[in-house]
Design an enzyme around this catalytic site. Structure first.
Site, PDB file in Angstrom:
ATOM      1  N   ASN A   1      -6.790  -2.717   1.670  1.00  0.00           N
ATOM      2  CA  ASN A   1      -5.984  -4.336   1.661  1.00  0.00           C
ATOM      3  C   ASN A   1      -7.743  -4.804   1.691  1.00  0.00           C
ATOM      4  O   ASN A   1      -8.665  -4.137   2.832  1.00  0.00           O
ATOM      5  CB  ASN A   1      -5.830  -4.569   2.536  1.00  0.00           C
ATOM      6  CG  ASN A   1      -4.350  -4.896   2.911  1.00  0.00           C
ATOM      7  OD1 ASN A   1      -3.713  -4.778   1.576  1.00  0.00           O
ATOM      8  ND2 ASN A   1      -3.940  -4.816   3.257  1.00  0.00           N
TER       9      ASN A   1
ATOM     10  N   ARG B   1       0.571  -1.408   0.639  1.00  0.00           N
ATOM     11  CA  ARG B   1      -0.070  -0.200  -0.333  1.00  0.00           C
ATOM     12  C   ARG B   1       1.146   1.470  -0.104  1.00  0.00           C
ATOM     13  O   ARG B   1       0.467   1.952  -1.375  1.00  0.00           O
ATOM     14  CB  ARG B   1      -1.041  -0.111   1.382  1.00  0.00           C
ATOM     15  CG  ARG B   1      -2.475  -0.877   1.375  1.00  0.00           C
ATOM     16  CD  ARG B   1      -2.963  -1.010   2.191  1.00  0.00           C
ATOM     17  NE  ARG B   1      -2.230  -1.481   3.067  1.00  0.00           N
ATOM     18  CZ  ARG B   1      -2.730  -1.709   4.288  1.00  0.00           C
ATOM     19  NH1 ARG B   1      -3.824  -1.305   4.852  1.00  0.00           N
ATOM     20  NH2 ARG B   1      -1.795  -1.898   5.550  1.00  0.00           N
TER      21      ARG B   1
END
EC number: 6.2.-.-
Length: 744
Positions: A36, A18
């Site tokens: 996620n 990320r």
């Protein structure tokens, strides 16, 4: 302007994905978000079309170092006019499929941190970041968030939290992030469970204990190691005595590559693997006994050394206060899994270890060290564990069933197939004790929990006495049994996604055959749906059943009985005959004649045992594969002679070979001609099936010399051939093969 939604699947959680996306989006002046979920990573992006293309190209071609992308799907969406790019909260769906990352060795940046007196993590033994450290061993379930790991109980201090929340920091959302102030602590105990010291002092103290010749247990990523000074004959011998491990080699951990080179001869490929981010135990050639200071008891009777370099911050700090290599072998009882908890070590190995170095970050999922070797200048995974496992393979199409495969009884692993994922668990071990069966059960529960997985179908081995087969039949779920050696073939086919007929040489030690005999020297014509036995070693008898596995002389005597009369054998001047009294030979002959506790086998692994006995190399072996290593060590590459054999119908008849060996007195010649004969055998049979690609599989092909000599000849003849590299050739790959048989 354009808006797209992207879904990324694979190993994309716990690997800095990320923050990588965040920085890549900022670089390309894109707006949106990333998060996620249980299936992977989701990205919403808006911006200039060219910038979006640049983003996608970089994502595909240069992902974070620990990421493994299986698929990237993108679709155009309606513009939402995002004003910034953000990392938003993880979400949970009802369909878990994100792949769990293996544990990884400490990265160079974290090594710099613990060695830098100006850094607040100076000499902190449990540091990590998104590029390294524990993953599989600390996770309960997905998504990979701190609350789902054994770090949940440790509240971050302000310094750690600042790094954790900063997308520009390499510790952004590194779930185990911590420091001396807020994180897990280490401590030294004696074998009476009394704490002696803590923090860095405990590492300094245990280094001193090792220098003094003590045997200690040290907690690693996936379990404890038994550790002692690898240069000290007395303590290494003592460890063998206490652990009741006569000759099985110990792995040795070194401070760095330079220290390994003092004791071994390495190829460039071996150096590359030893220093890779996985840092597995790598089998390499040891220097002559006179050129190394390593204890002669490390790997008696063989010239291979299993070596690896420090892979946790704790190990690195230990070597700061210790200049000698150390024995670092799994802390367990024979045939049992590696131990995870200090109290278990004291209970089971209190008589083996003098001191224990522990820390209070729990190991949820045990994971042993991976073991690899280099063959044909490429990696060959022998034990699939830390750094590599769980291992995921992408299927060419989705399966309509959830399938669980249970592997074999030795080198047990489990495998799962769902959607287009095929996942192999880390090495479990041999299912020869109640504890190892509990570990097998625990591993199944773990993977079920990871993926909310309930199997529609269970696949297991045909052997009725395998613990895994018994477990399968007690589940009340549809169960399919797959023949052991066919599963070996399928495991290699799975690695290369083969869906065609192959000519397969499946050579190993033991497997239950379709006719009730013990197979192991099999040549199949096979595809994903069926197999036909084209050739097999002529059956011989295992005198004393299981006992013959530990006593190669029994296998060799049986082959002598097949080819000579009792009277002739009693007069032979042969190492096998000399290993028995005449009375014992007569009793064995009766067993052989009447088939008393003398099952029939076609095992290539047992044939290696017999050759070791007939040549005088070994009459007893204390660990599986010992005779193969010793025969390989005796091989002379300049020898171009070979023993003879006959192919009669489906039988590989070695009677001529056994008679020729009996007349030979030179063990080097015997071993060399025997391996050359096996090479000739593979080539001759493959020439009979010129239209079929060749598969080499089963534990016997872990014999590096045999594999490389066959590969050379097949390459020269321009034949297409395959053998497993990432999936173990041995029984550790069986579960993958079992599943592959059931895929569309």
């Amino acid at each position: 302007m354009k808006s797209i939604q992207i879904q990324v699947k694979g190993i994309v959680q716990g690997v800095g994905f990320r923050p990588y996306v965040y920085n890549l989006a900022l670089k390309n002046k894109l707006f949106g978000w990333v998060n996620n979920d249980d299936q992977g990573v989701n990205i919403a992006l808006e911006g200039d079309t060219l910038n979006l293309e640049n983003f996608l190209n970089t994502l595909k071609n240069s992902p974070p170092p620990l990421a493994k992308i299986d698929s990237i799907r993108s679709e155009e969406k309606k513009l939402q006019n995002f004003k910034s790019f953000e990392i938003i909260e993880s979400k949970t769906t009802s369909n878990k499929s994100t792949i769990i990352s293996p544990d990884m060795a400490i990265c160079d940046d974290c090594i710099d941190d613990i060695n830098n007196p100006e850094n607040f993590r100076y000499e902190y033994a449990l540091t990590n970041c998104t590029n390294c450290g524990p993953r599989y061993s600390i996770i309960n379930t997905v998504p990979y968030d701190r609350c789902n790991t054994s770090m949940a109980k440790f509240k971050m201090c302000s310094k750690c939290e600042e790094e954790y929340k900063n997308p520009l920091n390499r510790r952004y959302h590194a779930q185990p992030v911590s420091c001396e102030v807020c994180g897990p602590k280490i401590a030294l105990y004696n074998n009476k469970n009394e704490q002696l010291s803590k923090d860095i002092q405990s590492i300094i103290d245990i280094a001193q204990k090792i220098k003094e010749g003590k045997i200690v247990a040290i907690k690693g990523l996936g379990g404890f190691h038994l550790v002692c000074n690898a240069l000290d004959d007395k303590v290494v011998y003592e460890l063998r005595d206490r652990k009741n491990r006569p000759t099985k080699p110990f792995a040795v951990m070194f401070k760095n590559l330079e220290q390994i080179k003092e004791h071994t001869t390495l190829t460039k490929k071996e150096e590359e693997i030893i220093t890779s981010k996985e840092k597995p135990i790598t089998l390499v050639k040891m220097k002559n006994i006179n050129s190394t200071k390593l204890s002669k008891y490390i790997a008696p009777n063989i010239d291979r050394l299993g070596c690896f370099i420090a892979y946790t911050p704790l190990h690195h700090l230990l070597f700061k206060y210790l200049n000698t290599p150390i024995v670092a072998t799994s802390a367990n009882l024979s045939d049992e899994p590696i131990l995870r908890f200090k109290d278990e070590v004291i209970e089971k190995l209190g008589g083996v270890v003098d001191f224990i170095l522990d820390f209070d970050r729990d190991i949820i999922n045990a994971c042993d060290d991976s073991v690899v070797q280099v063959a044909n200048d490429d990696i060959l995974v022998l034990r699939n564990a830390r750094g590599y496992a769980p291992t995921s393979l992408k299927l060419s199409s989705k399966t309509n069933k959830k399938i669980l495969a249970l592997g074999a009884n030795q080198k047990s692993t489990i495998a799962l197939a769902f959607e287009d994922n095929l996942i192999l668990s880390p090495h479990i071990g041999d299912l020869g004790s109640i504890t190892s069966i509990e570990y097998f059960n625990r591993t199944i529960k773990t993977f079920k929990r990871f993926y909310d997985f309930e199997p529609d179908l269970i696949v297991c081995d045909k052997h009725p006495n395998y613990e895994s087969t018994k477990w399968a039949k007690n589940q009340g779920i549809e169960t399919i049994e797959i023949q052991h050696h066919y599963a070996h073939v399928l495991s290699t086919m799975a690695e290369y996604n083969l869906d065609e007929k192959v000519l397969a040489f499946s050579f190993d030690g033991t497997g239950f055959g379709d006719d009730g005999n013990i197979w192991g020297g099999e040549v199949f014509i096979a595809d994903k749906k069926e197999y036909k036995r084209a050739y097999h070693l002529n059956y011989f008898k295992l005198l004393g059943g299981e006992k013959s596995i530990k006593e190669p002389k029994r296998v060799a005597l049986s082959l002598l009985f097949d080819n000579f009369s009792l009277e002739e054998i009693l007069l032979l001047d042969n190492p096998t005959v000399k290993a028995f009294s005449q009375g014992e030979i007569k009793i064995m002959h009766t067993m052989w004649q009447k088939g008393l506790n003398a099952p029939k086998t076609s095992s290539m692994g047992r044939l290696f045992d017999a050759i070791a006995s007939l040549s005088g190399i070994a009459q007893i072996q204390s660990f599986e594969g010992e005779t193969g290593l010793q025969i390989e060590m005796a091989y002379d590459k300049t020898c171009n002679k070979s023993y003879r054999y006959k192919l009669v119908d489906e039988i590989i008849d070695l009677s001529i070979c056994i008679k020729e060996i009996e007349k030979e007195k030179n063990k080097i010649l015997i071993c060399s001609k025997f391996i050359n004969m096996l090479v000739d055998l593979v080539i001759e049979i493959s020439n009979k099936f010129n239209d079929l690609p060749i598969v080499l599989t089963g534990g016997v092909f872990q014999n590096k010399t045999l594999l490389e000599e066959i590969s050379k000849k097949l390459t020269k003849l321009n034949k297409k051939y395959y053998y497993s590299k990432k999936i173990p050739l041995n029984d550790g790959g069986i579960s993958i093969g079992q599943i592959y048989s059931q895929l569309n």
